[in-house]
Motif scaffolding. Structure first.
Motif: not given
Ligand code: FES
Length: 178
Positions: A27, A29, A33-34, A36, A91, A93
């Motif tokens: 996961d 960002h 936006e997220h 996977r 996790d 960014s």
């Protein structure tokens, strides 16, 4: 002896068989936006951006990111996207050049300054300059020539002087603020 898909293998051969690990995804960002990622964890971020998400602003900059065109922001730090395996981004960014403008399309002051100072030639190097320039302005709001000259970006179109003017223009607040 061991049995694999109906085949009887000598124990020496069977011990070389390593089961494929279960991948439940990474996961991360990107530009708020997220996402996977469930593919190869060693895939460089550059190819994930360009080939999976079709965010093609970030360019190939050489095998080790030598010319700076593949810079992205990892948090506030500019990093070469080809040197970042997806496995290192859990996790985290990431901001790419596509994420610099405001949601309503208003350009980042540095993007506007590049336009105002005509600091774009062919444009190949521009996303990398914008990323390292934004990082510089966050770190040092009033950078000097030396600070700008130390940025890792190369421009084969000879725009360095105009890029310097653009960064100083944004620093002086002559472009619209976001
Ligand atoms: S504008 Fe062409 S490489 Fe910089």
């Amino acid at each position: 002896m061991a049995q694999v898909q109906g085949q009887i293998l000598p124990t020496s051969q069977a011990s070389n068989i390593v089961p494929e690990p279960v991948r439940d995804g990474i996961d991360l960002h990107i530009n708020g936006e997220h996402y996977r990622h469930t593919g190869d964890p060693q895939m460089p971020l550059l190819w994930y951006l360009r080939d999976v998400l079709r965010l093609t602003g970030t360019k190939y900059a050489g095998e080790h990111g030598e010319n700076g065109a593949d810079l992205i922001l990892l948090g506030d730090k500019p990093v070469s996207a080809i040197t970042l395996p997806m496995s290192s981004l859990a996790d985290k960014s990431v901001t790419t050049v596509e994420g610099l403008a405001a949601n309503d399309g208003t350009l980042h002051p540095l993007q506007q300054a590049f336009i105002d100072e005509d600091a774009i030639g062919c444009g190949y190097c521009t996303p990398g300059w914008l990323i390292s320039g934004v990082a510089l302005l966050r770190r040092k709001p009033k950078p000097g020539d030396d600070d700008i000259d130390q940025l890792p970006n190369l421009c084969r179109c000879g725009c360095q002087t105009r890029v310097r003017h653009a960064i100083k223009r944004a620093a002086a607040g002559k472009a619209a603020q976001p």
